[in-house]
Scaffold this active site. Sequence first.
Site, mmCIF file in Angstrom:
data_model
loop_
_atom_site.group_PDB
_atom_site.id
_atom_site.type_symbol
_atom_site.label_atom_id
_atom_site.label_comp_id
_atom_site.label_asym_id
_atom_site.label_seq_id
_atom_site.Cartn_x
_atom_site.Cartn_y
_atom_site.Cartn_z
ATOM 1 N N THR A 204 50.176 48.745 38.065
ATOM 2 C CA THR A 204 49.375 49.501 38.742
ATOM 3 C C THR A 204 50.456 50.881 39.513
ATOM 4 O O THR A 204 51.377 50.602 39.827
ATOM 5 C CB THR A 204 48.968 48.826 40.117
ATOM 6 O OG1 THR A 204 48.152 47.610 39.595
ATOM 7 C CG2 THR A 204 47.912 49.719 40.996
ATOM 8 N N ARG A 232 36.487 40.904 34.886
ATOM 9 C CA ARG A 232 37.728 40.456 35.931
ATOM 10 C C ARG A 232 38.062 41.849 36.787
ATOM 11 O O ARG A 232 38.220 42.932 36.226
ATOM 12 C CB ARG A 232 38.913 39.991 35.459
ATOM 13 C CG ARG A 232 40.092 39.704 36.319
ATOM 14 C CD ARG A 232 41.077 40.832 36.303
ATOM 15 N NE ARG A 232 42.353 40.358 37.018
ATOM 16 C CZ ARG A 232 43.120 41.261 37.330
ATOM 17 N NH1 ARG A 232 43.060 42.554 37.085
ATOM 18 N NH2 ARG A 232 44.183 40.771 38.167
ATOM 19 N N VAL A 233 38.195 41.858 37.830
ATOM 20 C CA VAL A 233 38.424 42.900 38.900
ATOM 21 C C VAL A 233 39.894 42.285 39.563
ATOM 22 O O VAL A 233 39.832 41.323 40.263
ATOM 23 C CB VAL A 233 37.562 43.533 39.701
ATOM 24 C CG1 VAL A 233 37.997 44.282 40.539
ATOM 25 C CG2 VAL A 233 36.320 43.912 38.915
ATOM 26 N N GLY A 234 40.968 43.118 39.559
ATOM 27 C CA GLY A 234 41.938 42.906 40.342
ATOM 28 C C GLY A 234 42.101 43.467 42.003
ATOM 29 O O GLY A 234 41.011 43.721 42.466
ATOM 30 N N THR A 255 51.177 46.126 44.125
ATOM 31 C CA THR A 255 51.058 46.098 42.349
ATOM 32 C C THR A 255 51.480 44.944 41.968
ATOM 33 O O THR A 255 51.863 43.910 42.960
ATOM 34 C CB THR A 255 52.076 47.287 41.901
ATOM 35 O OG1 THR A 255 52.172 47.349 40.567
ATOM 36 C CG2 THR A 255 53.603 46.816 42.508
#
Length: 345
Positions: A204, A232-234, A255
């Site tokens: 990220t 999927r979402v982080g 990150t």
Amino acid sequence: MQSRRNFVKWTAAGLPLLGFVRGAMGREIKKGKKPIVVSTWDGRSVNNAAWETMRSPDMTALDAVEAAARSIEATINCCVGLGGNPDRDGIVTLDACIMDHQFNCGSVAGLERIKHPISVARKVMEDSPHVMFVGAGAQQFALEQGFQLESPQLSETANKTYQEWLKTSEYKPIINIEQTQSRSGKGGPAAPSFLPDGSFNHDTMGTIALDSEGRLSGACTTSGMGFKMRGRVGDSPIIGSGLYIDNEVGAAVATGQGEEVIRVSGTHMIIEFMRQGKSPMKACKKAIERIYKINPSKARKFQVGFIAIDSCGVYGAYSLQPGFSYALKYEDGAGVLKEAESLLK
Ligand code: GLY
């Protein structure tokens, strides 16, 4: 000559990083940098984009962090923008968020075929009554706002990586992917952060900035974990996990393995530690310790890194695993790159 290890130790524990000087009567006075831009990983070039923007008199920290994110979204790299690694179904989905000094924030998750998710996130913030848009709705909003639909084709490099990955279809997040030439999809020996084509290879990209008027802002952008499950979402688009700003206190961005950051609301926690008087570095460290404590043996298998600045421009960083670098830009410092102290050695 001072060894690198000693240098890292000195900057992590020493006065310049913590930003305190002794004033009259021995009182501690905070002495940070203002303006300042800090980015995750080797974000020296994105810091330059932010810095150039912030030099214009009518531009703010918010414009600067957006410019930083846009600059990396426009390059081909494994982990940010449309050139990033796809999910398991071969589709690139992008997550991003942005936040300013007045708790205004905007976010998109699972956005497909739009080149600059960070600018869509800013539009969400400024031109919608909402904070977060996901998937098809996020794309529809972007198109309504005049963003262009890009080709669904993977970049040449991402396609090669994906074809390789399909041979085993093994999902195994790579620690410090930005430091590892992971094009085989199986990790590999440490390699330079820059790919042969000169593009940047990292996780990220998070940027936080304090402008000369004392306004803090932050931006976070990613294509998420390569080969993630569809949908999927982080942490990156989640305000309080991937990014948080409170102008009275400071700014923090994350990150690494998003699931673990979400579990503790990582960046919001850092701001609250700073509110209690911890320095940015100590606040980042305490958040990492919290993540580690949840499951110490599992924590050996993933990376999380945080960076933070307080409202005076004092900065700090800390990571779970060694190898997390971050970049700084301020008036008298020409693009500094540092390695964060880590909990695990
Ligand atoms: N930190 C990026 C992600 O987990 O998606």
